[in-house]
Design an enzyme around this catalytic site. Structure first.
Site, PDB file in Angstrom:
ATOM      1  CE  LYS A   1      33.288  34.838  37.520  1.00 47.23           C
ATOM      2  NZ  LYS A   1      33.949  33.976  38.477  1.00 47.23           N
ATOM      3  CB  ALA A   2      39.827  37.191  35.032  1.00 42.22           C
TER       4      ALA A   2
ATOM      5  CE  LYS B   1      38.252  31.864  42.267  1.00 41.08           C
ATOM      6  NZ  LYS B   1      38.451  33.273  42.919  1.00 41.08           N
TER       7      LYS B   1
ATOM      8  CG  MET C   1      41.694  40.545  45.273  1.00 40.92           C
ATOM      9  SD  MET C   1      43.032  40.314  46.423  1.00 40.92           S
ATOM     10  CE  MET C   1      44.321  40.970  45.431  1.00 40.92           C
TER      11      MET C   1
ATOM     12  CB  SER D   1      50.717  38.033  43.984  1.00 41.84           C
ATOM     13  OG  SER D   1      50.631  37.026  44.830  1.00 41.84           O
TER      14      SER D   1
ATOM     15  NE  ARG E   1      27.663  43.193  37.972  1.00 41.48           N
ATOM     16  CZ  ARG E   1      27.982  42.103  37.714  1.00 41.48           C
ATOM     17  NH1 ARG E   1      27.667  41.884  36.501  1.00 41.48           N
ATOM     18  NH2 ARG E   1      27.930  41.067  38.671  1.00 41.48           N
ATOM     19  CB  THR E   2      25.637  45.112  43.193  1.00 43.40           C
ATOM     20  OG1 THR E   2      25.913  44.058  42.078  1.00 43.40           O
ATOM     21  CG2 THR E   2      24.442  44.991  43.992  1.00 43.40           C
TER      22      THR E   2
ATOM     23  CE  LYS F   1      48.969  36.892  40.981  1.00 40.32           C
ATOM     24  NZ  LYS F   1      47.495  36.630  40.788  1.00 40.32           N
TER      25      LYS F   1
ATOM     26  CD  GLU G   1      49.491  31.063  44.738  1.00 43.94           C
ATOM     27  OE1 GLU G   1      49.811  31.996  44.333  1.00 43.94           O
ATOM     28  OE2 GLU G   1      48.064  30.662  45.011  1.00 43.94           O
TER      29      GLU G   1
ATOM     30  CG  HIS H   1      53.024  34.509  41.512  1.00 48.60           C
ATOM     31  ND1 HIS H   1      51.766  34.286  41.994  1.00 48.60           N
ATOM     32  CD2 HIS H   1      53.739  35.183  42.601  1.00 48.60           C
ATOM     33  CE1 HIS H   1      51.960  34.463  43.225  1.00 48.60           C
ATOM     34  NE2 HIS H   1      53.128  35.273  43.636  1.00 48.60           N
ATOM     35  CG  ASN H   2      48.783  32.750  40.237  1.00 50.19           C
ATOM     36  OD1 ASN H   2      49.364  33.771  40.802  1.00 50.19           O
ATOM     37  ND2 ASN H   2      47.229  33.034  40.177  1.00 50.19           N
TER      38      ASN H   2
HETATM   39  P1  NBP Z   1      35.719  38.676  42.174  1.00 46.88           P
HETATM   40  O1  NBP Z   1      36.645  37.765  41.070  1.00 46.88           O
HETATM   41  O2  NBP Z   1      34.785  37.853  43.003  1.00 46.88           O
HETATM   42  O3  NBP Z   1      34.902  39.710  41.340  1.00 46.88           O
HETATM   43  C1  NBP Z   1      34.283  40.573  41.927  1.00 46.88           C
HETATM   44  C2  NBP Z   1      33.733  42.005  41.541  1.00 46.88           C
HETATM   45  O4  NBP Z   1      33.529  41.821  40.046  1.00 46.88           O
HETATM   46  C3  NBP Z   1      32.455  42.681  42.171  1.00 46.88           C
HETATM   47  O5  NBP Z   1      32.763  44.003  42.127  1.00 46.88           O
HETATM   48  C4  NBP Z   1      31.468  42.372  40.817  1.00 46.88           C
HETATM   49  O6  NBP Z   1      30.552  43.310  40.798  1.00 46.88           O
HETATM   50  C5  NBP Z   1      32.552  42.658  39.524  1.00 46.88           C
HETATM   51  N1  NBP Z   1      31.694  42.207  38.468  1.00 46.88           N
HETATM   52  C6  NBP Z   1      31.421  40.872  37.895  1.00 46.88           C
HETATM   53 BR1  NBP Z   1      31.780  39.253  38.831  1.00 46.88          BR
HETATM   54  N2  NBP Z   1      30.981  41.168  36.855  1.00 46.88           N
HETATM   55  C7  NBP Z   1      31.018  42.376  36.324  1.00 46.88           C
HETATM   56  C8  NBP Z   1      30.448  42.819  35.212  1.00 46.88           C
HETATM   57  N3  NBP Z   1      30.020  42.310  34.033  1.00 46.88           N
HETATM   58  N4  NBP Z   1      30.682  44.068  35.212  1.00 46.88           N
HETATM   59  C9  NBP Z   1      31.123  45.018  36.306  1.00 46.88           C
HETATM   60  N5  NBP Z   1      31.631  44.298  37.404  1.00 46.88           N
HETATM   61  C10 NBP Z   1      31.433  42.998  37.423  1.00 46.88           C
HETATM   62  O7  NBP Z   1      36.478  39.808  43.019  1.00 46.88           O
HETATM   63  P2  NBP Z   1      38.072  39.318  43.693  1.00 46.88           P
HETATM   64  O8  NBP Z   1      37.947  38.314  44.490  1.00 46.88           O
HETATM   65  O9  NBP Z   1      38.225  40.683  44.539  1.00 46.88           O
HETATM   66  O10 NBP Z   1      38.934  39.571  42.737  1.00 46.88           O
HETATM   67  C11 NBP Z   1      39.130  40.538  41.621  1.00 46.88           C
HETATM   68  C12 NBP Z   1      40.170  40.125  40.454  1.00 46.88           C
HETATM   69  O11 NBP Z   1      41.387  39.952  41.414  1.00 46.88           O
HETATM   70  C13 NBP Z   1      39.814  38.839  39.825  1.00 46.88           C
HETATM   71  O12 NBP Z   1      40.333  38.845  38.454  1.00 46.88           O
HETATM   72  C14 NBP Z   1      40.583  37.796  40.874  1.00 46.88           C
HETATM   73  O13 NBP Z   1      41.048  36.615  39.899  1.00 46.88           O
HETATM   74  C15 NBP Z   1      42.034  38.695  41.063  1.00 46.88           C
HETATM   75  N6  NBP Z   1      42.761  38.364  42.143  1.00 46.88           N
HETATM   76  C16 NBP Z   1      41.913  37.793  43.419  1.00 46.88           C
HETATM   77  C17 NBP Z   1      42.786  37.300  44.597  1.00 46.88           C
HETATM   78  C18 NBP Z   1      42.232  36.846  45.535  1.00 46.88           C
HETATM   79  O14 NBP Z   1      42.748  36.484  46.626  1.00 46.88           O
HETATM   80  N7  NBP Z   1      40.765  36.828  45.783  1.00 46.88           N
HETATM   81  C19 NBP Z   1      43.997  37.403  44.612  1.00 46.88           C
HETATM   82  C20 NBP Z   1      44.796  37.946  43.388  1.00 46.88           C
HETATM   83  C21 NBP Z   1      44.044  38.412  42.389  1.00 46.88           C
HETATM   84  P3  NBP Z   1      28.983  43.037  41.573  1.00 46.88           P
HETATM   85  O15 NBP Z   1      29.383  43.190  43.187  1.00 46.88           O
HETATM   86  O16 NBP Z   1      28.020  43.919  40.994  1.00 46.88           O
HETATM   87  O17 NBP Z   1      28.668  41.404  41.341  1.00 46.88           O
END
Ligand code: NBP
Length: 471
Positions: A76-77, A262, A14, A129, A34-35, A183, A190, A186-187
């Site tokens: 991540k939430a 989730k 995202m 979303s 972070r990484t 949101k 969904e 919304h989910n």
């Molecule tokens: P993820 O939910 O997989 O989160 C990945 C990111 O979180 C990476 O950048 C990771 O860093 C970082 N992170 C984590 Br895990 N722990 C951390 C910490 N303690 N400190 C700093 N960074 C940290 O990614 P996503 O799927 O892009 O979703 C992001 C958010 O958007 C989530 O809340 C998700 O529920 C929401 N969302 C997702 C979608 C979808 O379709 N995927 C849609 C709508 C909303 P790292 O690289 O160092 O591990």
């Protein structure tokens, strides 16, 4: 380089798409992950040649941003959001603004808004979303927090959001955790629609004996109707048409029948139960996923518990019309109606002052539940902002009255064929309960008074009564 307009933390699927969206809309950006290896990978890949720079630490990240800073967190939430807030706070100044764009639980957002605003930082909890493609091309966004904080990001989010005929798919939702609550709901909606479409697929396959391509044609017809045209019906057609490249068979039949989750569907149902809002179609969808996850038990029980042999009954014609379409239309309408009712009740409970037509408007584009029906939902709440249930709006009531016999036929047929249709049958019960002025809970009240002296009210006299039932 001049300082950047916009900062993004978290280069997951995202985050990387949202920062590309912001940059395309004229906001120079700085990213932090972070990484660090992910930052390098992004800048040399999707982010190459763009007005986006990287940063090696949160201090470096903050120093590269214009003041007041607008920072979107897409991590991540849960604890990760608190960890980022804690780590970045020492570098922030009064007036800077953090936006949490993840799927955070709304009570967490209530707490974070209160904590951060008390330190003179702005904090917005914003539901986003649209998945990866929506994030890149234009998502639907649901920001909540103080109005002053929203005003500081309005120009940014209005440009980034999906655009529909009456404006961008973003608006100020309300105070505190309201954006994340909307949101969440919304989910929940969904979840409902996905399960309804899966039940239709199951009936078309097992009762109708249709192939993937034939089923895809039915969903294609449905997607051309005002009542069902939607993103989820559109992708269902695509999923059913897709073949396994290895042998040319329907790919969907190769997928394990266990659906993940989730948390947002669960939070919708828990909130609804706590607030006294009926959401049975959405709950049935959540429970459908839970049932799907106990596959080893189901495999074992299949040999022990016997049901009727699958028998044929009327579903729909080649043009998609018929009882099954009636059932799917009403169940989808019920999912929206239940979600909107939950929003109305939550709005009163939390003083969110939600604007229902605006919420329908921002769901018309970009998001996963976008559908032509949302125009009708918007119209219904515009015509009557106090509408307690979508299904009693005149246009929706006509749909219910016309299609209820079709829904009943499908649920009865599925019961006789031994095929589970939890969302369709819950919807039938929901509508039948909702349109019944006298339900049998008078007997429940009698029992409660009988065993526990809980008292009851009478239909023919004012006051509170107790009877010594067991004498
Ligand atoms: P993820 O939910 O997989 O989160 C990945 C990111 O979180 C990476 O950048 C990771 O860093 C970082 N992170 C984590 Br895990 N722990 C951390 C910490 N303690 N400190 C700093 N960074 C940290 O990614 P996503 O799927 O892009 O979703 C992001 C958010 O958007 C989530 O809340 C998700 O529920 C929401 N969302 C997702 C979608 C979808 O379709 N995927 C849609 C709508 C909303 P790292 O690289 O160092 O591990």
């Amino acid at each position: 380089m001049d300082k950047a307009h916009f900062g993004l933390i978290g280069l997951g699927v995202m985050g990387e798409n949202l920062v590309l969206n912001a940059e395309r809309n004229g906001f120079s950006s700085v990213v932090y992950n972070r990484t660090y290896a992910k930052t390098e990978e992004f800048l040399s890949g999707m982010g190459a040649g763009k007005n986006i720079v990287g940063s090696t630490s949160l201090e470096d990240f903050v120093s590269k941003l214009q003041h007041p800073r607008r920072i979107l967190m897409m991590v991540k939430a849960g604890p990760a959001v608190d960890a980022v807030i804690k780590d970045i706070s020492p570098y922030l100044e009064a007036g800077d603004l953090l936006i949490d764009g993840g799927n955070s639980e709304y009570h967490d957002t209530e707490r974070r808004v209160a904590e951060l605003e008390s330190k003179s930082f702005g904090f917005i909890g914003m539901g986003v979303s649209g998945g990866a493609k929506g994030a890149l091309e234009g998502p639907s966004m649901m920001p909540g927090g103080t109005k002053a904080s929203y005003d500081a990001i309005e120009s940014l989010v209005c440009k980034m959001a999906a655009q529909v005929e009456d404006g961008p798919c973003v608006t100020y939702i309300g105070p505190g955790g309201s954006g994340h609550f909307v949101k969440t709901v919304h989910n929940g909606i969904e979840y409902g629609i996905e399960q309804i479409l899966a039940e239709a697929y199951d009936l078309l396959k097992r009762v109708g004996g249709l192939s993937g391509t034939q089923m895809a044609d039915i969903f294609g017809h449905w997607n051309s109707t005002e009542e069902l045209a939607s993103y989820l019906v559109e992708i269902t057609e695509i999923c059913l048409r897709t073949k396994d490249p290895a042998d040319g068979s329907d790919l969907v039949e190769k997928i394990v029948d266990q659906a993940g989750q989730k948390g947002t569907g669960l939070w919708t149902v828990v909130s609804a139960l706590q607030m006294g809002a009926p959401v049975p179609t959405i709950y049935a969808a959540l429970n459908g996923r839970v049932m799907s996850s106990i596959k080893p038990q189901r495999q074992n029980a299949e040999a022990i518990l016997h049901g009727p042999a699958v028998q044929s009954f009327e579903l729909c014609g080649n043009d998609g019309t018929g009882p099954l379409m009636d059932a799917v239309v009403l169940a989808c309408m019920a999912s929206y109606a239940q979600g909107m009712e939950l929003l109305r009740i939550a709005s009163a409970e939390h003083d969110y002052n939600l604007n229902m037509p605006s919420i329908a408007q921002i769901w018309k584009g970009g998001c996963i539940i976008r559908a032509r029906l949302l125009k009708r939902i918007q119209d219904a709440f515009n015509a009557n902002p106090q509408l307690v249930n979508l299904l009693i709006d005149p246009w929706f009531a006509e749909q219910v009255n016309r299609r209820l016999p079709g829904l009943a036929k499908v649920v009865a047929g599925a019961a006789e064929a031994g095929i589970p249709v939890p969302c369709l049958s819950s919807t039938l019960d929901y509508i039948n309960s909702y349109r019944t002025a006298r339900l049998p809970q008078n007997l429940v009240q009698a029992m409660r008074d009988c065993f526990g002296s809980h008292t009851y009210q009478r239909v023919d006299q004012e006051g509170t009564f107790h009877t010594e039932w067991l004498d």
